[in-house]
Design a protein around this motif. Sequence first.
Motif, PDB file in Angstrom:
ATOM      1  N   SER A  23    -158.986 -15.517  76.066  1.00 50.84           N
ATOM      2  CA  SER A  23    -159.201 -15.476  74.623  1.00 50.84           C
ATOM      3  C   SER A  23    -160.193 -16.543  74.186  1.00 50.84           C
ATOM      4  O   SER A  23    -161.092 -16.291  73.368  1.00 50.84           O
ATOM      5  CB  SER A  23    -157.864 -15.667  73.896  1.00 50.84           C
ATOM      6  OG  SER A  23    -158.047 -15.647  72.493  1.00 50.84           O
ATOM      7  N   VAL A  31    -156.650 -21.335  70.932  1.00 48.26           N
ATOM      8  CA  VAL A  31    -155.760 -20.184  70.854  1.00 48.26           C
ATOM      9  C   VAL A  31    -154.344 -20.646  70.544  1.00 48.26           C
ATOM     10  O   VAL A  31    -153.817 -21.542  71.221  1.00 48.26           O
ATOM     11  CB  VAL A  31    -155.766 -19.399  72.184  1.00 48.26           C
ATOM     12  CG1 VAL A  31    -154.946 -18.118  72.050  1.00 48.26           C
ATOM     13  CG2 VAL A  31    -157.193 -19.087  72.609  1.00 48.26           C
ATOM     14  N   ARG A  34    -148.939 -17.797  68.444  1.00 43.98           N
ATOM     15  CA  ARG A  34    -148.714 -16.533  67.744  1.00 43.98           C
ATOM     16  C   ARG A  34    -149.745 -15.485  68.180  1.00 43.98           C
ATOM     17  O   ARG A  34    -149.422 -14.302  68.339  1.00 43.98           O
ATOM     18  CB  ARG A  34    -148.787 -16.754  66.231  1.00 43.98           C
ATOM     19  CG  ARG A  34    -148.363 -15.526  65.412  1.00 43.98           C
ATOM     20  CD  ARG A  34    -148.184 -15.895  63.949  1.00 43.98           C
ATOM     21  NE  ARG A  34    -147.137 -16.882  63.778  1.00 43.98           N
ATOM     22  CZ  ARG A  34    -145.831 -16.570  63.712  1.00 43.98           C
ATOM     23  NH1 ARG A  34    -145.440 -15.311  63.831  1.00 43.98           N
ATOM     24  NH2 ARG A  34    -144.935 -17.512  63.554  1.00 43.98           N
ATOM     25  N   THR A  35    -150.997 -15.918  68.402  1.00 40.56           N
ATOM     26  CA  THR A  35    -152.028 -14.995  68.888  1.00 40.56           C
ATOM     27  C   THR A  35    -151.651 -14.434  70.252  1.00 40.56           C
ATOM     28  O   THR A  35    -151.770 -13.231  70.516  1.00 40.56           O
ATOM     29  CB  THR A  35    -153.387 -15.717  68.982  1.00 40.56           C
ATOM     30  OG1 THR A  35    -153.764 -16.179  67.688  1.00 40.56           O
ATOM     31  CG2 THR A  35    -154.461 -14.783  69.523  1.00 40.56           C
ATOM     32  N   LYS A  38    -148.827 -11.743  70.313  1.00 38.36           N
ATOM     33  CA  LYS A  38    -149.171 -10.402  69.824  1.00 38.36           C
ATOM     34  C   LYS A  38    -149.859  -9.547  70.878  1.00 38.36           C
ATOM     35  O   LYS A  38    -150.106  -8.366  70.646  1.00 38.36           O
ATOM     36  CB  LYS A  38    -150.078 -10.525  68.591  1.00 38.36           C
ATOM     37  CG  LYS A  38    -149.364 -11.133  67.378  1.00 38.36           C
ATOM     38  CD  LYS A  38    -150.322 -11.268  66.211  1.00 38.36           C
ATOM     39  CE  LYS A  38    -149.623 -11.891  64.998  1.00 38.36           C
ATOM     40  NZ  LYS A  38    -150.556 -12.064  63.849  1.00 38.36           N
TER      41      LYS A  38
END
Length: 347
Positions: A23, A31, A34-35, A38
Motif C-alpha cells: 500500500s 498506512v 483501518r485501511t 478493509k
Amino acid sequence: MSITPISELNDRARDVFRLVVESYLGTGMPVGSRTISKMASLSLSPASIRNVMQDLEELGLLAAPHTSAGRMPTETGLRLFVDGMMQAAEPSAEERRAIEAGISESGPIEEALSAATATLSGLSACAGIVMVPKREPVLRQFGFVPLNARQALAVLVGQDGSVENRVLDLPEGVSPIALNEAANFMSARFGGLTLRQAGEALTREMEAERHALDNSARDLAARGLAIWSHDADDRPVLIVRGQSHLLDDGAAADLERARQLLEQLEGKQEILDLLRGALAGSATKIFIGSENKLFSLSGSSVIAAPYRGADGRVVGVVGVIGPTRLNYARVIPMVDFTAQTLSRLMR
C-alpha cells in the motif's frame, strides 16, 4: 541493524507487513490499521492489526512518521520485502516493445544507450542512468570531404560498419589533392588499428621520416587522428535522463530531499563509483536509501543491471534512480530486460 529473517515472522505478521508495504509503495503515504482491515485478503480487526504493526515497528521493519498517521516501511523493512517477499512482474509486451524500439542498431552506441536510458526513465517514472563502456573502435577507412576553403568533413568508418563525421578546421591553402592523399595514406596504414595505435604508428612514421606525404597531407593525418582521439576521451561515461521525474509530488513536499538528489546526480563521479560496484556481478543489484552513503540524505534507491559486450564480458551498467517507495516489483524486471536488450545489441 540486522534484518529480521522472513522465517521469524508468523503468517499474520507477514500478511500485515506485506499489505503495509504494498500500500505504501502504491500511494507513498503511511498506512493505518483501518485501511489494512478493509482489505478483503485479511480478516483481522483494526485492534489486532494495530498490535501486529506495533510488533513490526519494534522489529525495525515499520515506522510511524507522525503520531496517529499510520505506518510506513523502514529501509530495513523495504530490504526484507524486496529480498524475501516481493513477487516480480515480467515487463508487459508493450513495455518490452517500447524498450526494444528505443534501442536502434544503427549509429554510435552512445545514441542507443541514451535512447535506452530515456525509455527506461519514461516507463519507470525515475531517472534513467547508464554507464557507457570505454571503447576503442577498430578503424577501417578514412575520408576528407571539402566543405569550404577552411573546413572539411573528416569521415571515419569502423570495422563494425559505424560511421562518424567531424568538422575539421584546415590550414590555409590545403588542396583537394592533399585531402585525398591524406585519406588514402591513413586508410592504407591505419586500417585494422585502434585510434591509439594509429596515433602511435603515425608518430613512428614521422620520427623515422618514412612517410611519403608532403607537409600539408601529413598535418591533415595528424589533425584527423587528433580530433577523433580527443572526442573519444571527452565522450560521457555516464548518461542520465529524466531527472524531472524525481520532482514528483512527494519530492515537492520535501524540497531539501529533491535538492540533495539532484546535486548527487550532478556529481557524476560518485554515481559512477556506485555503478562500478554493480559491474562485478552478473545479477541486478538494488541499493535502498542509506545502504549506500551517497543516498543517506536524499533517501533514494538505485536499481542497476550489468550488460555485456560481444565477448560476453560485462562492459557497462544500466538502471534507474528514484525514491525508496518506487514500484520494485515492476521496475526491477524492466531494468533487467533493458540490460538484456543492450547485451544483444552489443554482440
